[in-house]
Write a protein that holds these residues in place. Structure first.
Motif, PDB file in Angstrom:
ATOM      1  N   GLN A 162      58.533   5.309 121.372  1.00  0.00           N
ATOM      2  CA  GLN A 162      59.171   5.273 122.688  1.00  0.00           C
ATOM      3  C   GLN A 162      59.923   3.958 122.816  1.00  0.00           C
ATOM      4  O   GLN A 162      59.633   2.990 122.110  1.00  0.00           O
ATOM      5  CB  GLN A 162      58.130   5.413 123.803  1.00  0.00           C
ATOM      6  CG  GLN A 162      57.473   6.784 123.848  1.00  0.00           C
ATOM      7  CD  GLN A 162      56.442   6.901 124.951  1.00  0.00           C
ATOM      8  OE1 GLN A 162      55.488   6.145 124.992  1.00  0.00           O
ATOM      9  NE2 GLN A 162      56.635   7.868 125.833  1.00  0.00           N
ATOM     10  N   GLY A 163      60.899   3.932 123.722  1.00  0.00           N
ATOM     11  CA  GLY A 163      61.687   2.713 123.841  1.00  0.00           C
ATOM     12  C   GLY A 163      62.229   2.482 125.233  1.00  0.00           C
ATOM     13  O   GLY A 163      62.334   3.408 126.042  1.00  0.00           O
ATOM     14  N   LEU A 164      62.569   1.230 125.482  1.00  0.00           N
ATOM     15  CA  LEU A 164      63.204   0.826 126.734  1.00  0.00           C
ATOM     16  C   LEU A 164      64.496   0.084 126.412  1.00  0.00           C
ATOM     17  O   LEU A 164      64.546  -0.695 125.455  1.00  0.00           O
ATOM     18  CB  LEU A 164      62.297  -0.123 127.531  1.00  0.00           C
ATOM     19  CG  LEU A 164      60.952   0.386 128.020  1.00  0.00           C
ATOM     20  CD1 LEU A 164      60.194  -0.765 128.682  1.00  0.00           C
ATOM     21  CD2 LEU A 164      61.128   1.535 128.993  1.00  0.00           C
ATOM     22  N   LEU A 232      62.075  -4.339 112.224  1.00  0.00           N
ATOM     23  CA  LEU A 232      62.944  -3.422 112.945  1.00  0.00           C
ATOM     24  C   LEU A 232      62.803  -3.613 114.452  1.00  0.00           C
ATOM     25  O   LEU A 232      63.808  -3.668 115.186  1.00  0.00           O
ATOM     26  CB  LEU A 232      62.576  -1.980 112.572  1.00  0.00           C
ATOM     27  CG  LEU A 232      63.260  -0.868 113.366  1.00  0.00           C
ATOM     28  CD1 LEU A 232      64.737  -0.782 113.006  1.00  0.00           C
ATOM     29  CD2 LEU A 232      62.580   0.468 113.100  1.00  0.00           C
ATOM     30  N   ILE A 233      61.572  -3.714 114.928  1.00  0.00           N
ATOM     31  CA  ILE A 233      61.324  -3.934 116.360  1.00  0.00           C
ATOM     32  C   ILE A 233      62.013  -5.214 116.815  1.00  0.00           C
ATOM     33  O   ILE A 233      62.669  -5.249 117.870  1.00  0.00           O
ATOM     34  CB  ILE A 233      59.805  -3.995 116.636  1.00  0.00           C
ATOM     35  CG1 ILE A 233      59.173  -2.609 116.429  1.00  0.00           C
ATOM     36  CG2 ILE A 233      59.531  -4.500 118.050  1.00  0.00           C
ATOM     37  CD1 ILE A 233      57.656  -2.614 116.464  1.00  0.00           C
ATOM     38  N   GLU A 239      69.194  -7.736 118.923  1.00  0.00           N
ATOM     39  CA  GLU A 239      70.602  -7.361 118.751  1.00  0.00           C
ATOM     40  C   GLU A 239      71.084  -6.359 119.797  1.00  0.00           C
ATOM     41  O   GLU A 239      72.278  -6.312 120.082  1.00  0.00           O
ATOM     42  CB  GLU A 239      70.810  -6.786 117.341  1.00  0.00           C
ATOM     43  CG  GLU A 239      70.649  -7.819 116.238  1.00  0.00           C
ATOM     44  CD  GLU A 239      71.056  -7.286 114.872  1.00  0.00           C
ATOM     45  OE1 GLU A 239      71.681  -6.195 114.810  1.00  0.00           O
ATOM     46  OE2 GLU A 239      70.763  -7.955 113.865  1.00  0.00           O
ATOM     47  N   TYR A 240      70.165  -5.552 120.350  1.00  0.00           N
ATOM     48  CA  TYR A 240      70.598  -4.514 121.286  1.00  0.00           C
ATOM     49  C   TYR A 240      69.861  -4.554 122.631  1.00  0.00           C
ATOM     50  O   TYR A 240      70.241  -3.838 123.553  1.00  0.00           O
ATOM     51  CB  TYR A 240      70.372  -3.126 120.669  1.00  0.00           C
ATOM     52  CG  TYR A 240      71.215  -2.846 119.464  1.00  0.00           C
ATOM     53  CD1 TYR A 240      72.513  -2.348 119.583  1.00  0.00           C
ATOM     54  CD2 TYR A 240      70.728  -3.082 118.179  1.00  0.00           C
ATOM     55  CE1 TYR A 240      73.298  -2.090 118.470  1.00  0.00           C
ATOM     56  CE2 TYR A 240      71.495  -2.818 117.053  1.00  0.00           C
ATOM     57  CZ  TYR A 240      72.777  -2.326 117.208  1.00  0.00           C
ATOM     58  OH  TYR A 240      73.548  -2.068 116.102  1.00  0.00           O
ATOM     59  N   GLY A 241      68.830  -5.365 122.729  1.00  0.00           N
ATOM     60  CA  GLY A 241      68.040  -5.339 123.961  1.00  0.00           C
ATOM     61  C   GLY A 241      67.229  -4.059 124.090  1.00  0.00           C
ATOM     62  O   GLY A 241      66.998  -3.566 125.193  1.00  0.00           O
ATOM     63  N   ILE A 242      66.797  -3.502 122.948  1.00  0.00           N
ATOM     64  CA  ILE A 242      65.962  -2.297 122.941  1.00  0.00           C
ATOM     65  C   ILE A 242      64.543  -2.698 122.553  1.00  0.00           C
ATOM     66  O   ILE A 242      64.328  -3.319 121.505  1.00  0.00           O
ATOM     67  CB  ILE A 242      66.478  -1.249 121.936  1.00  0.00           C
ATOM     68  CG1 ILE A 242      67.888  -0.787 122.320  1.00  0.00           C
ATOM     69  CG2 ILE A 242      65.531  -0.056 121.855  1.00  0.00           C
ATOM     70  CD1 ILE A 242      68.534   0.117 121.273  1.00  0.00           C
ATOM     71  N   GLN A 243      63.580  -2.361 123.389  1.00  0.00           N
ATOM     72  CA  GLN A 243      62.185  -2.653 123.102  1.00  0.00           C
ATOM     73  C   GLN A 243      61.477  -1.370 122.674  1.00  0.00           C
ATOM     74  O   GLN A 243      61.473  -0.382 123.407  1.00  0.00           O
ATOM     75  CB  GLN A 243      61.483  -3.217 124.344  1.00  0.00           C
ATOM     76  CG  GLN A 243      60.004  -3.490 124.158  1.00  0.00           C
ATOM     77  CD  GLN A 243      59.739  -4.588 123.150  1.00  0.00           C
ATOM     78  OE1 GLN A 243      60.198  -5.722 123.319  1.00  0.00           O
ATOM     79  NE2 GLN A 243      59.007  -4.273 122.093  1.00  0.00           N
ATOM     80  N   LEU A 244      60.905  -1.371 121.468  1.00  0.00           N
ATOM     81  CA  LEU A 244      60.191  -0.201 120.961  1.00  0.00           C
ATOM     82  C   LEU A 244      58.691  -0.355 121.133  1.00  0.00           C
ATOM     83  O   LEU A 244      58.143  -1.456 121.038  1.00  0.00           O
ATOM     84  CB  LEU A 244      60.484   0.011 119.470  1.00  0.00           C
ATOM     85  CG  LEU A 244      61.872   0.475 119.045  1.00  0.00           C
ATOM     86  CD1 LEU A 244      61.858   0.845 117.570  1.00  0.00           C
ATOM     87  CD2 LEU A 244      62.362   1.644 119.880  1.00  0.00           C
ATOM     88  N   TYR A 245      58.035   0.786 121.365  1.00  0.00           N
ATOM     89  CA  TYR A 245      56.580   0.874 121.396  1.00  0.00           C
ATOM     90  C   TYR A 245      56.188   2.029 120.476  1.00  0.00           C
ATOM     91  O   TYR A 245      56.651   3.151 120.655  1.00  0.00           O
ATOM     92  CB  TYR A 245      56.075   1.110 122.810  1.00  0.00           C
ATOM     93  CG  TYR A 245      56.477   0.009 123.777  1.00  0.00           C
ATOM     94  CD1 TYR A 245      55.763  -1.180 123.839  1.00  0.00           C
ATOM     95  CD2 TYR A 245      57.592   0.158 124.605  1.00  0.00           C
ATOM     96  CE1 TYR A 245      56.139  -2.199 124.714  1.00  0.00           C
ATOM     97  CE2 TYR A 245      57.973  -0.851 125.481  1.00  0.00           C
ATOM     98  CZ  TYR A 245      57.240  -2.024 125.528  1.00  0.00           C
ATOM     99  OH  TYR A 245      57.614  -3.035 126.380  1.00  0.00           O
TER     100      TYR A 245
END
Length: 396
Positions: A162-164, A232-233, A239-245
């Motif tokens: 999942q990601g934000l 990767l996280i 680089e994109y401001g994407i946070q993965l869980y």
């Protein structure tokens, strides 16, 4: 360029639906013809009701090397679907056929000419996605289904992702899509270590299937894989401001076990982390029955004024022994575990309700909103208001 479509379909209801859909204006380059003869470059929609029908399909492909067969599979022999991959077919349909899937796959077929039809061998096969979907959702049982996977890679573990997106305007401003970026970067990262990956996007999460090398008993001991995921996280965040869980299931040697690995990965994603919030393993979830009972009690009564003595008494342990065992099994003290459960519930209310931060803080058992905000940022890495301003990644 015009293409001839021929229907080798006895089921009149399915045949009538297909004939009707083929009249759509999007398919004006298609000409539906009788099945009297079959030629190279035809598109043949062929009903598969018995294993022998696959034999017929194989023979047709031998005689007409540029024939494009789209099998229409009866659900009773769904376990034979890997044969479609073995034959390097572009895709397949399962009865009863749906309009959306039909349109999507016919358009896909039209995008390939006779010259590049088999270029799919170098790409992820759409049928892999179909098989994974059936395995993860329905739990298909089929002997030797592993042999159906092109590239020779049989997945044995599932990652639940999942990601934000931390900035709701950044995607549009910079011209990228979080879902695509995540999948592209995952493929790139794992290709570096020689790993093929399979994706199955759900709306609010992505299932990633891959193969942990032999000799490794659990994904949490796969150092190369963990290093790849952690890097990767970090890359996606900076680089994109994407946070993965990410939650990771356990290894299952049989392909049919991927459904269980998927369920385990989902459970790991929702469980308090033993070490880090972004990457959690099912194999690190406590297995001690007494500790599990205490966790169940905490989960049910988290908003109350719980004490160590109260929880320990539920499993007939002394508070001292309970604290020592709980810390060993979960990696958390009782207080930090209870706090995480409360924060986890608060996350849901921040995302799904219009309640104020103050209301959420009190309802989840925090004495003051300021203490709640401090603990929330420590656990999640964002303040409650910052978290509420993020956007969930929708995987398409």
């Amino acid at each position: 360029m015009a293409y001839c479509v021929k229907l080798l379909v006895d089921d009149q209801e399915e045949k009538q639906k297909i004939e009707t859909w083929l009249t759509h204006r999007s398919f004006k380059q298609l000409v539906v013809q009788d099945i009297d003869t079959i030629c190279n470059d035809d598109i043949l929609i062929m009903e598969i009701n018995t294993p022998f029908d696959w034999v017929k399909a194989r023979r047709l492909l031998k005689r007409h090397k540029d024939l494009l067969i789209l099998p229409l599979l009866d659900p009773s022999i769904l376990q034979t679907s890997p044969i479609a991959i073995e034959l390097q077919l572009l895709s397949l349909f399962i009865k009863p056929i749906t309009k959306h899937l039909f349109y999507r796959n016919i358009k896909k077929a039209l995008s390939y000419s006779s010259r590049n039809k088999f270029a799919l061998e170098q790409e992820e096969s759409p049928i892999d996605e179909l098989l994974l979907q059936n395995i993860l959702k329905e739990g298909i049982s089929a002997e030797k289904i592993e042999t159906a996977f092109i590239k020779g890679m049989v997945p044995n573990v599932v990652y639940f992702i999942q990601g934000l997106v931390l900035s709701t305007t950044r995607e549009e401003r910079e011209g990228w899509q979080a879902s695509s970026v995540i999948q592209k970067e995952i493929m790139k990262a794992f290709s570096i270590i020689g790993q093929d990956v399979y994706f199955l996007p759900f709306r609010k999460h992505l299932a990633l299937a891959l193969r942990v090398p032999s000799g490794i008993s659990s994904p949490c001991y796969w150092e190369e894989g963990e290093k790849t995921i952690v890097e990767l996280i970090d890359k996606l965040k900076h680089e994109y401001g994407i946070q993965l869980y990410i939650g990771v299931g356990s290894i299952h040697r049989e392909l049919v076990g991927l459904k269980k690995s998927y369920q385990e990965a989902r459970m790991a994603r929702m469980s308090p982390p033993k070490y880090g919030l972004s990457l959690r393993y099912f194999d690190e979830i406590p297995t001690n029955i007494s500790v599990q009972e205490s966790i169940d009690y905490i989960t049910e009564h988290y908003a109350e004024n719980l004490s160590i003595q109260q929880v320990a008494s539920q499993i007939n342990f002394s508070p001292t022994y309970f604290c020592r065992l709980f810390k060993k099994e979960t990696g958390h003290s009782f207080v930090s575990y209870l706090t995480f459960v409360r924060i986890q519930r608060a996350v849901w209310f921040l995302r799904n309700t219009n309640q104020t931060i103050e209301q959420i803080a009190f309802e989840q058992g925090f004495n003051t909103p300021s203490y709640f905000s401090t603990i929330f940022k420590k656990v999640v890495g964002l303040s409650p208001s910052e978290y509420r301003a993020t956007k969930e990644v929708i995987f398409m």
